[in-house]
Design a protein around this motif. Structure first.
Motif, short mmCIF file in Angstrom:
data_model
loop_
_atom_site.label_atom_id
_atom_site.label_comp_id
_atom_site.label_asym_id
_atom_site.label_seq_id
_atom_site.Cartn_x
_atom_site.Cartn_y
_atom_site.Cartn_z
N VAL A 1 0.84 -1.20 0.00
CA VAL A 1 0.00 0.00 0.00
C VAL A 1 0.88 1.25 0.00
O VAL A 1 0.61 2.21 -0.73
CB VAL A 1 -0.96 -0.01 1.21
CG1 VAL A 1 -1.58 1.37 1.43
CG2 VAL A 1 -2.06 -1.06 0.99
N SER A 2 1.94 1.21 0.79
CA SER A 2 2.81 2.37 0.88
C SER A 2 3.45 2.70 -0.47
O SER A 2 3.47 3.86 -0.90
CB SER A 2 3.88 2.09 1.95
OG SER A 2 4.94 2.99 1.83
N ILE A 3 3.96 1.70 -1.16
CA ILE A 3 4.57 1.95 -2.47
C ILE A 3 3.50 2.36 -3.48
O ILE A 3 3.69 3.27 -4.29
CB ILE A 3 5.38 0.72 -2.97
CG1 ILE A 3 6.48 0.37 -1.96
CG2 ILE A 3 5.97 0.99 -4.35
CD1 ILE A 3 7.28 -0.88 -2.28
N LEU A 4 2.34 1.71 -3.40
CA LEU A 4 1.26 2.07 -4.33
C LEU A 4 0.85 3.53 -4.18
O LEU A 4 0.57 4.22 -5.17
CB LEU A 4 0.04 1.15 -4.12
CG LEU A 4 0.17 -0.26 -4.70
CD1 LEU A 4 -0.93 -1.17 -4.18
CD2 LEU A 4 0.16 -0.23 -6.24
N LYS A 5 0.84 4.02 -2.94
CA LYS A 5 0.48 5.43 -2.74
C LYS A 5 1.47 6.35 -3.46
O LYS A 5 1.08 7.36 -4.03
CB LYS A 5 0.43 5.77 -1.25
CG LYS A 5 -0.82 5.24 -0.57
CD LYS A 5 -0.90 5.72 0.88
CE LYS A 5 -2.13 5.15 1.56
NZ LYS A 5 -2.28 5.65 2.93
N ASP A 6 2.75 5.98 -3.42
CA ASP A 6 3.75 6.76 -4.16
C ASP A 6 3.48 6.68 -5.66
O ASP A 6 3.58 7.68 -6.37
CB ASP A 6 5.16 6.22 -3.89
CG ASP A 6 5.64 6.58 -2.49
OD1 ASP A 6 5.03 7.48 -1.88
OD2 ASP A 6 6.61 5.95 -2.02
N MET B 1 10.69 -3.70 -6.85
CA MET B 1 11.47 -3.46 -8.07
C MET B 1 11.09 -2.12 -8.69
O MET B 1 11.95 -1.40 -9.21
CB MET B 1 11.25 -4.60 -9.06
CG MET B 1 11.90 -5.90 -8.61
SD MET B 1 11.77 -7.21 -9.85
CE MET B 1 12.94 -6.59 -11.07
N LEU B 2 9.80 -1.81 -8.64
CA LEU B 2 9.34 -0.53 -9.19
C LEU B 2 9.93 0.62 -8.38
O LEU B 2 10.36 1.64 -8.93
CB LEU B 2 7.80 -0.50 -9.16
CG LEU B 2 7.09 0.71 -9.75
CD1 LEU B 2 7.55 1.00 -11.16
CD2 LEU B 2 5.57 0.48 -9.76
N LYS B 3 9.99 0.42 -7.06
CA LYS B 3 10.57 1.45 -6.19
C LYS B 3 12.07 1.61 -6.47
O LYS B 3 12.59 2.73 -6.51
CB LYS B 3 10.34 1.05 -4.73
CG LYS B 3 10.64 2.15 -3.73
CD LYS B 3 10.28 1.68 -2.32
CE LYS B 3 10.76 2.67 -1.28
NZ LYS B 3 10.39 2.24 0.08
N GLU B 4 12.75 0.48 -6.66
CA GLU B 4 14.19 0.54 -6.97
C GLU B 4 14.42 1.30 -8.27
O GLU B 4 15.34 2.11 -8.37
CB GLU B 4 14.76 -0.88 -7.10
CG GLU B 4 14.88 -1.61 -5.77
CD GLU B 4 15.05 -3.13 -5.94
OE1 GLU B 4 15.39 -3.59 -7.05
OE2 GLU B 4 14.80 -3.86 -4.96
N GLU B 5 13.57 1.02 -9.25
CA GLU B 5 13.72 1.71 -10.54
C GLU B 5 13.29 3.17 -10.40
O GLU B 5 13.90 4.06 -11.00
CB GLU B 5 12.85 1.02 -11.60
CG GLU B 5 12.96 1.65 -12.99
CD GLU B 5 12.05 0.99 -14.02
OE1 GLU B 5 11.11 0.27 -13.62
OE2 GLU B 5 12.25 1.21 -15.22
N GLY B 6 12.28 3.41 -9.63
CA GLY B 6 11.68 4.73 -9.49
C GLY B 6 10.47 4.84 -10.41
O GLY B 6 10.57 4.50 -11.59
N THR B 7 9.36 5.33 -9.87
CA THR B 7 8.14 5.39 -10.68
C THR B 7 8.35 6.24 -11.93
O THR B 7 7.92 5.87 -13.02
CB THR B 7 6.98 5.98 -9.84
OG1 THR B 7 6.81 5.18 -8.68
CG2 THR B 7 5.68 5.96 -10.63
N GLN B 8 9.02 7.38 -11.77
CA GLN B 8 9.21 8.25 -12.94
C GLN B 8 10.09 7.57 -13.99
O GLN B 8 9.87 7.74 -15.19
CB GLN B 8 9.78 9.62 -12.51
CG GLN B 8 8.81 10.44 -11.65
CD GLN B 8 7.43 10.63 -12.28
OE1 GLN B 8 7.30 10.92 -13.46
NE2 GLN B 8 6.38 10.44 -11.49
N GLU B 9 11.06 6.79 -13.53
CA GLU B 9 11.90 6.04 -14.48
C GLU B 9 11.08 4.97 -15.20
O GLU B 9 11.26 4.73 -16.39
CB GLU B 9 13.09 5.40 -13.75
CG GLU B 9 14.21 6.36 -13.44
CD GLU B 9 14.73 7.06 -14.68
OE1 GLU B 9 15.06 6.38 -15.67
OE2 GLU B 9 14.79 8.32 -14.69
#
Lengths: 382, 382
Positions: free
Chosen positions: B41-46, B249-257
């Motif tokens: 949930v925390s990552i999804l909010k980002d 993995m999405l967080k490691e990459e970064g959402t904008q990336e």
């Protein structure tokens, strides 16, 4: 280390089932997925002992319960039989779609057929009941209720979520119109899929009903009948890989053998409980039985719920507490999933040790009593 | 060998995500599960760029769409914007719960804001729209529609199933009240979970509404707020293991990336399509864009849908056909999931070869055009 799951689901899974989930994704509208879906349905029909249609929905057991009710109830009277948490859930769901005529018992009490007949005389079109009430460890008399329902031309919806695969369910012989099985119980697959069987009588009632979009069984039928078998909405593919493997294992073992295994383990647990001078929670009448997939036990004096379950957990085993009106008053031991005699004995020994640590003098007797059943079973039930 | 999935989901998964699913089952009412759920949930909010509540339901994207509509619509007027298959699905769902005021376009056409404003003037309380319409390869103008909706005090429900994670979605900035993300698209997890964000305005509207039992967001909120975070019904545990890993993995990459990656791949595909003298299907206006997760292309003359897709499949790549009213008229290439430049080029080359085999003179130009974009991207978009 993860604790051993001796709760009423999720259950320990076999490595074959776990490994099946790491296969790469496939297209869900392909022949490959169709083959998996069809194989699952085919084995499930054997397990359900039915010629009725069977569909698999990506969702929990509750989604299956709601699919069952919402597809055949639209303002109709529904007799809802309640003697535990999941009977209550059926009532709550039925209230959303129709008028409930609840037959309610204190949790753990048995269903009385006279009450069911009186309720059916009012002309209700549907009866909901839970086969194996995991919240109380009781097996309710589906056959007898279904016979009454037939007499009054009511449909029978049976929650078999924690019984199917571990208890004999001759769906067609009993005349159950909609039966629901969970993936994460006796079938020993992970949670997230639910199987629903639908009789010809149930289809007839469905024609003019509006179920939730996601749970509309007519859509599941339509897509199952396409040239390439499909589900209407994207299915949870890895869970289908797992279900296929778990059902293959069930087929290899044989449904009747699986049922015998569950019964043997549950009898071992019950014998241990009795030997330890603990009390089983359910109050049976002549048409009820103890559950063969979960055993509910009155919390003994001299120890709290928290002390008991935390203690057992420290020894590596997760058992369940009571829910709702029996929270803190009972504890529950499941015996579903990829477990062997060893896990049954390990659980009993953990329980005994904790009781002994709190001054309850039971040590040793329980495990011996469980072993007796496990050893003698083949003689008692050839 | 499994074909490479270049369809609009399910998508290829990373080995880390696949492996996460073979972990042993855990209790779903444990701190361990709570930790996984909370992290997701925390990552999804980002990713959603929201402070709103986010819930994860075990079910397909459609279950999320129905949760969104059914929780805030109860006989109310709903403006349903339709310019593709999933817009139609929203309309079908909204019809079950309210009165729809459809704004309908031929598939592939863009939304006109004047039409939306006229519809909203009627006093509708809710607008449904699809952000990324995978059926047509078009990105609809959520920001502009949401601004209008705010003016008329209507809630905005956005299907972001195939955009969130691959397209920028500033949910709070736009004022989207309920947004829906699928697990099996840009997030690159397997299918079977759907995330739903809920704004304060949406909560206020929910108070007196009755959603389906399984999809009642108030229950998800109630269980999320328990001492140990939970879901109301047994979650699909292995899919949560996978979602957690995919979101890490999405967080490691970064959402904008990740968004940039999706856009880069989609531009490469579009450049290849243009170089091959094929036509993109969507008809854009000044507030629409091409989808950056799926490209829809008019079927060229001289080859049938079957010849094209079967040919590409024989070369190891699965691409999608048209659905509904554009079946046989378009083909679609997805670019979501654990893929690299290599897979983009492999797909374009497979397509080119098939077209060449059918006498369409395009060979070589498409892959070169795709490569140009892939190489030049960092200069174009620093």
């Amino acid at each position: 280390m993860n604790p051993l799951l001796m709760i009423p689901g999720p259950v320990p899974l076999h490595q074959r089932v776990l490994s099946a989930m790491s296969k790469p994704m496939i297209n869900h509208r392909s022949k490959e997925f169709a083959g998996i879906y069809e194989e699952c349905v085919s084995i499930l029909k054997d397990v359900f002992r039915t010629k009725n249609d069977v569909f698999i929905i990506s969702g929990s057991g509750t989604a299956g319960m709601e699919a069952a009710v919402s597809n055949v109830v639209d303002g109709d009277d529904v007799v809802t039989i309640v003697n535990g948490k999941f009977g209550e859930r059926f009532k709550d769901i039925a209230e959303l779609y129709g008028n409930t005529i609840p037959i309610e018992y204190q949790w753990g009490n048995s269903i009385e057929l006279d009450d069911v007949e009186v309720a059916l005389e009012g002309g209700a079109k549907v009866v909901t009941m839970v086969h194996n009430e995991t919240s109380t460890g009781i097996l309710n008399p589906v056959k007898e209720v279904a016979t009454l329902a037939r007499k009054y031309e009511a449909l029978v919806i049976m929650d078999g979520i924690t019984s199917i695969g571990g208890v004999d369910v001759p769906i067609d012989e009993w005349g159950v119109d909609i039966a629901i099985a969970g993936s994460q119980k006796c079938i020993a697959a992970p949670p997230g899929l639910v199987a629903v069987s639908v009789s010809e009588r149930a289809w007839e009632r469905m024609e003019d009903k509006r179920a939730p979009y996601y749970l509309d069984l007519k859509e599941y039928q339509k897509y199952a009948n396409k040239e390439v078998t499909q589900t209407p909405y994207t299915p949870a593919i890895p869970l289908f890989f797992a279900l296929q493997e778990a059902l293959r294992m069930l087929k290899e073992e044989g449904t009747q053998e699986s049922i015998k295994r569950h019964r043997r383990y549950a009898e071992a647990v019950r014998n241990a409980i009795r030997a330890m001078k603990l009390e089983l929670f359910p109050r049976l009448n002549d048409i009820s039985e103890y559950s063969n997939t979960v055993t509910a036990v009155n919390m003994p004096e001299g120890i709290t719920d928290k002390q008991l379950r935390d203690g057992v957990k420290e020894k590596g085993v997760l058992i369940a507490g009571g829910q709702g009106q029996v929270a803190g008053k009972i504890f529950r031991i499941g015996n579903m999933g990829a477990i062997s005699e060893k896990e049954i004995l390990f659980t009993i020994r953990a329980l005994e040790s904790v009781l002994a640590e709190h001054g309850l003098k039971t040590k040793g007797m329980g495990a011996t009593a469980a072993e007796q059943i496990l050893k003698s079973w083949s003689y008692l039930h050839p």
